[in-house]
Design a protein around this motif. Structure first.
Motif, PDB file in Angstrom:
ATOM      1  N   ARG A  84     -34.233  83.780  18.923  1.00 45.30           N
ATOM      2  CA  ARG A  84     -32.783  83.079  18.843  1.00 45.30           C
ATOM      3  C   ARG A  84     -32.616  82.189  20.112  1.00 45.30           C
ATOM      4  N   LEU A  85     -32.057  81.247  19.828  1.00 44.56           N
ATOM      5  CA  LEU A  85     -31.731  80.262  21.155  1.00 44.56           C
ATOM      6  C   LEU A  85     -30.346  80.910  21.932  1.00 44.56           C
ATOM      7  N   VAL A  86     -30.431  81.003  23.000  1.00 48.17           N
ATOM      8  CA  VAL A  86     -29.501  81.486  23.928  1.00 48.17           C
ATOM      9  C   VAL A  86     -29.162  80.589  24.878  1.00 48.17           C
TER      10      VAL A  86
ATOM     11  N   GLU B  81     -22.913  79.195  23.296  1.00 43.52           N
ATOM     12  CA  GLU B  81     -21.796  78.816  22.895  1.00 43.52           C
ATOM     13  C   GLU B  81     -21.316  77.577  23.084  1.00 43.52           C
ATOM     14  N   MET B  82     -21.410  76.896  24.363  1.00 41.40           N
ATOM     15  CA  MET B  82     -21.047  75.792  24.590  1.00 41.40           C
ATOM     16  C   MET B  82     -22.010  74.559  23.822  1.00 41.40           C
ATOM     17  N   VAL B  83     -23.335  74.990  23.646  1.00 46.48           N
ATOM     18  CA  VAL B  83     -24.122  74.238  22.622  1.00 46.48           C
ATOM     19  C   VAL B  83     -23.581  74.222  21.090  1.00 46.48           C
ATOM     20  N   ARG B  84     -23.439  75.242  20.620  1.00 47.86           N
ATOM     21  CA  ARG B  84     -22.794  75.103  19.503  1.00 47.86           C
ATOM     22  C   ARG B  84     -21.289  74.274  19.200  1.00 47.86           C
TER      23      ARG B  84
ATOM     24  N   GLY C  99     -22.932  86.712  18.490  1.00 48.05           N
ATOM     25  CA  GLY C  99     -22.179  87.733  19.417  1.00 48.05           C
ATOM     26  C   GLY C  99     -22.125  87.584  20.763  1.00 48.05           C
ATOM     27  N   GLU C 100     -22.595  88.629  21.772  1.00 47.46           N
ATOM     28  CA  GLU C 100     -22.403  88.716  23.035  1.00 47.46           C
ATOM     29  C   GLU C 100     -23.326  87.865  23.644  1.00 47.46           C
ATOM     30  N   PRO C 101     -23.161  87.217  24.910  1.00 48.53           N
ATOM     31  CA  PRO C 101     -24.458  86.628  25.663  1.00 48.53           C
ATOM     32  C   PRO C 101     -25.485  87.636  25.933  1.00 48.53           C
ATOM     33  N   PRO C 102     -26.571  87.108  26.380  1.00 52.48           N
ATOM     34  CA  PRO C 102     -27.605  87.940  26.987  1.00 52.48           C
ATOM     35  C   PRO C 102     -26.858  88.649  28.195  1.00 52.48           C
ATOM     36  N   GLU C 103     -27.554  89.970  28.554  1.00 45.88           N
ATOM     37  CA  GLU C 103     -27.008  90.454  29.650  1.00 45.88           C
ATOM     38  C   GLU C 103     -27.897  90.409  30.890  1.00 45.88           C
ATOM     39  N   VAL C 104     -27.395  90.429  32.111  1.00 42.23           N
ATOM     40  CA  VAL C 104     -28.551  90.288  33.127  1.00 42.23           C
ATOM     41  C   VAL C 104     -29.474  91.362  33.002  1.00 42.23           C
TER      42      VAL C 104
END
Length: 491
Positions: free
Chosen positions: A249-251, A274-277, A184-189
């Motif tokens: 979870r890994l972010v 998402e780049m790691v995946r 899903g969405e990346p972590p937020e600031v």
């Protein structure tokens, strides 16, 4: 100054089990619900997040998350053999070196073993481990150590230096602990995160912090300058370690820090999941990473361009060139279009667009949000592998001319991808240098040959023809990082 989080050691560090307790802040649902006396919800906040205000809430701990995650974070010890010349620096000129070699006057090169330390994350229970490419690149031997003290020899499956990621494989008779990738969405600031790794070889260590910024593109650590910035302490030896959320979870994969003295100052960078995946899946399936090609070039929209194009702020990428027959051309993208979004996510600048494209694979379909003639519309683009057109015709040049010892190739999108170039400018590019005239007169890898003695060079065959005839004076023009460099020398 950006420093990669890698520590070089002559012996392995001590083992210690990292536990983090007494945290000053917490997300309630991560630990099973609100504590007694929970404060009233902050206006505008979602039901899943609250600010801890009661004493019982402040005493909550990250320990449950750490217990679940820590076994999948490993230490990586690598070593490589370094060959050092015994020629004094004053004799390092290629011409003088050749003179000494021909007369047997050079001493034997000296070899030494260089040991490096980093961290990694087990992503699959059968032994798939991800780490940073700079931790293991060039290593002759790699060892992975788990936090239960077991050690395994590791095989390098593949790496992507452009993304600074590598995939290792270890073999175990029993399933290994692994870490799930965030979806899903990346972590937020402002989101809480934990960084886990092996800083300075002291043993597995856990630090906490928040996501300080997203899409931080000023950190020139890899070719895709797009990172999660965090103030969780990251130090040398943390490279390849895990950045996790409070669901375990890994972010991100911790990769570098900003530091003046090598220690953490609260500015660390992690490669988004998402780049790691994308990199891990590509390496496991094909043995290498095949980044996709859009087939269009552009420039980031500046304040001046935004005003001219009717945009209320500098946002997006203005298209300046569309490759004939490429994916963008087939989808209808045209020069003058401004890409504002990809799959519904904003494209702030050129680096953002490159990153979002790179997280996909050839064959994926993406939706571009564009501004054309003052109106917003969308285009569906099927990404492709960068083509070998024109053929490279890679040639090592020898002879009495300025390019003696240079390896040259016809530039094409596939070669540009390999070299990490943002744009595949057609022409002849220097792809390698050996001992010879080219190295001595200052020709560099990456130079694009424009002219030789007034003749335009569009292909390797043109360059070979231009240097085939002797000349008393050679006049060479090359493009180097966007500026013309002129060289004049006698034949």
């Amino acid at each position: 100054m950006i420093k990669a989080g890698e520590d070089r050691m002559d012996q392995s560090g001590r083992w210690a089990r990292g536990v983090l307790a007494g945290a000053s802040v917490a997300v309630l649902l991560a630990f099973g619900g609100p504590a007694a006396g929970a404060a009233e919800q902050v206006p505008g906040a979602g039901t899943a997040e609250q600010v801890p205000m009661a004493a019982a809430e402040i005493k909550l701990t990250f320990a449950p998350v750490v217990r679940a995650v820590a076994p999948a974070v490993v230490n990586i010890f690598s070593q490589r053999v370094i060959t050092e010349s015994q020629v004094p620096p004053m004799f390092a000129d290629p011409l003088f070196r050749r003179f000494l070699e021909e007369r047997g006057m050079l001493g034997k090169p000296r070899e030494r073993v260089q040991r490096s330390l980093g961290s990694g994350v087990i992503l699959r229970s059968e032994g798939v481990v991800v780490t940073n490419a700079h931790v293991v690149n060039g290593a002759s031997e790699i060892t992975v150590a788990l936090n239960d003290r077991r050690e395994f020899p590791a095989e390098l499956v593949g790496l992507d230096p452009r993304a600074d990621l590598a995939v290792l494989r270890i073999k175990s008779d029993t399933p290994l602990p692994s870490l799930a990738l965030a979806d899903g969405e990346p972590p937020e600031v402002g989101d809480l995160v934990l960084a886990i790794g092996n800083p300075f070889g002291v043993g597995q260590t856990v630090t906490s912090g928040i996501v300080s910024a997203q899409a931080r593109t000023t950190a020139g650590i890899s070719d895709y300058r797009f990172f999660i910035q965090t103030d969780a302490a990251i130090n040398p030896g943390n490279s390849g370690g895990a950045l996790v959320d409070l669901s375990g979870r890994l972010v991100g994969i911790n990769t570098a820090i900003y530091s003046r003295d090598g220690g953490s100052v609260g500015i660390g960078f992690a490669i988004p999941v998402e780049m790691v995946r994308s990199v891990v899946e590509g390496i496991l399936e094909d043995g290498k990473v095949r980044h996709p090609w859009l087939g269009a070039d552009g420039q980031s929209v500046t304040t001046e361009l935004a005003s001219h194009m009717g945009l209320d702020r500098p946002l997006g990428v203005a298209i300046t060139d569309v490759a004939k027959g490429g994916p963008a051309a087939k989808a209808g993208l045209a020069e003058g279009d401004v890409i504002l979004a990809l799959d519904g996510r904003p494209v702030f600048e050129g680096e953002t667009l490159r990153y979002r494209i790179a997280t996909h694979r050839p064959g994926d379909k993406v939706v571009l949000g564009i501004r054309r003639d003052g109106k917003d519309t969308t285009l569906a683009v099927t990404l492709e592998a960068p083509p070998e057109d024109p053929p490279r015709d890679t040639t090592l040049l020898k002879g009495s001319h300025p390019f003696d010892g240079a390896e040259v190739s016809n530039m094409n999108p596939a070669l540009a991808e390999e070299l990490g170039l943002e744009k595949a400018s057609r022409g002849v590019t220097v792809t390698g240098l050996g001992d010879g005239v080219a190295a001595r007169i200052g020709i560099r890898p990456g130079d694009r040959v424009i002219e030789v003695n007034g003749k335009a060079i569009d292909a390797v065959r043109d360059l070979k023809a231009a240097i085939s005839k002797p000349s008393r004076v050679w006049q060479v023009v090359v493009d180097r990082d966007g500026r013309a460099v002129r060289l004049v020398l006698g034949g």
